[in-house]
Design a protein around this motif. Structure first.
Motif, PDB file in Angstrom:
ATOM      1  N   ILE A  55      35.899  17.577   5.762  1.00 42.64           N
ATOM      2  CA  ILE A  55      35.706  18.444   6.923  1.00 42.64           C
ATOM      3  C   ILE A  55      36.794  19.505   6.904  1.00 42.64           C
ATOM      4  N   TYR A  56      36.379  20.744   7.114  1.00 48.83           N
ATOM      5  CA  TYR A  56      37.301  21.880   7.190  1.00 48.83           C
ATOM      6  C   TYR A  56      37.362  22.356   8.628  1.00 48.83           C
ATOM      7  N   LYS A  57      38.542  22.819   9.037  1.00 52.18           N
ATOM      8  CA  LYS A  57      38.735  23.255  10.419  1.00 52.18           C
ATOM      9  C   LYS A  57      39.560  24.534  10.450  1.00 52.18           C
ATOM     10  N   SER A  58      39.215  25.415  11.365  1.00 58.83           N
ATOM     11  CA  SER A  58      39.953  26.646  11.618  1.00 58.83           C
ATOM     12  C   SER A  58      40.264  26.704  13.107  1.00 58.83           C
ATOM     13  N   VAL A  59      41.467  27.181  13.450  1.00 58.15           N
ATOM     14  CA  VAL A  59      41.855  27.319  14.848  1.00 58.15           C
ATOM     15  C   VAL A  59      42.147  28.788  15.134  1.00 58.15           C
ATOM     16  N   ASP A  60      41.489  29.316  16.154  1.00 59.17           N
ATOM     17  CA  ASP A  60      41.716  30.687  16.632  1.00 59.17           C
ATOM     18  C   ASP A  60      41.681  31.733  15.521  1.00 59.17           C
ATOM     19  N   GLY A  61      40.651  31.655  14.667  1.00 53.88           N
ATOM     20  CA  GLY A  61      40.411  32.688  13.667  1.00 53.88           C
ATOM     21  C   GLY A  61      41.206  32.570  12.376  1.00 53.88           C
ATOM     22  N   LYS A  62      42.047  31.568  12.248  1.00 49.19           N
ATOM     23  CA  LYS A  62      42.789  31.381  10.999  1.00 49.19           C
ATOM     24  C   LYS A  62      41.846  30.854   9.918  1.00 49.19           C
ATOM     25  N   ALA A  63      42.322  30.799   8.696  1.00 47.81           N
ATOM     26  CA  ALA A  63      41.504  30.344   7.569  1.00 47.81           C
ATOM     27  C   ALA A  63      41.104  28.872   7.726  1.00 47.81           C
ATOM     28  N   LEU A  64      39.915  28.541   7.220  1.00 47.63           N
ATOM     29  CA  LEU A  64      39.490  27.136   7.181  1.00 47.63           C
ATOM     30  C   LEU A  64      40.417  26.358   6.271  1.00 47.63           C
ATOM     31  N   MET A  65      40.874  25.212   6.757  1.00 48.90           N
ATOM     32  CA  MET A  65      41.760  24.333   5.982  1.00 48.90           C
ATOM     33  C   MET A  65      41.156  22.929   5.981  1.00 48.90           C
ATOM     34  N   THR A  66      41.455  22.147   4.965  1.00 47.45           N
ATOM     35  CA  THR A  66      41.005  20.759   4.940  1.00 47.45           C
ATOM     36  C   THR A  66      41.586  20.036   6.151  1.00 47.45           C
ATOM     37  N   HIS A  67      40.718  19.391   6.910  1.00 48.07           N
ATOM     38  CA  HIS A  67      41.148  18.708   8.132  1.00 48.07           C
ATOM     39  C   HIS A  67      41.087  17.186   7.986  1.00 48.07           C
ATOM     40  N   LYS A  68      40.008  16.686   7.396  1.00 49.86           N
ATOM     41  CA  LYS A  68      39.805  15.240   7.335  1.00 49.86           C
ATOM     42  C   LYS A  68      38.846  14.903   6.202  1.00 49.86           C
ATOM     43  N   THR A  69      39.035  13.744   5.620  1.00 50.05           N
ATOM     44  CA  THR A  69      38.128  13.211   4.611  1.00 50.05           C
ATOM     45  C   THR A  69      37.477  11.961   5.191  1.00 50.05           C
ATOM     46  N   LEU A  70      36.161  11.883   5.064  1.00 46.33           N
ATOM     47  CA  LEU A  70      35.415  10.767   5.639  1.00 46.33           C
ATOM     48  C   LEU A  70      34.585  10.057   4.574  1.00 46.33           C
TER      49      LEU A  70
END
Length: 70
Positions: free
Chosen positions: A12-27
């Motif tokens: 899962i990739y996540k971005s906060v307030d317009g920043k680049a998508l970063m790896t957030h979690k592996t499931l």
């Protein structure tokens, strides 16, 4: 739901307030839901892809945007 067979997991990739998508979690592949906890007021974007044991990867799914206001 992901219809492919084989040995894989999800990233899962996540971005906060317009920043680049970063790896957030592996499931693990058997996990069919995810809840992101402790969000603060802001705009979040998420994407997901499958990664196979042999190194192959699916494409990231379309980005989902969430405007969170507690």
């Amino acid at each position: 739901k992901y219809a492919e067979k084989g040995d894989y997991w999800f990233v899962i990739y996540k971005s906060v307030d317009g920043k680049a998508l970063m790896t957030h979690k592996t499931l693990p592949a058997k996990q069919q839901s995810f809840t992101d906890m402790n969000l603060k007021n802001g705009t979040y974007q998420y994407s997901i892809k499958a990664v196979y044991k042999d190194g192959g990867e699916s494409q990231k799914v379309n980005i989902i945007k969430v405007d969170f206001k507690p």
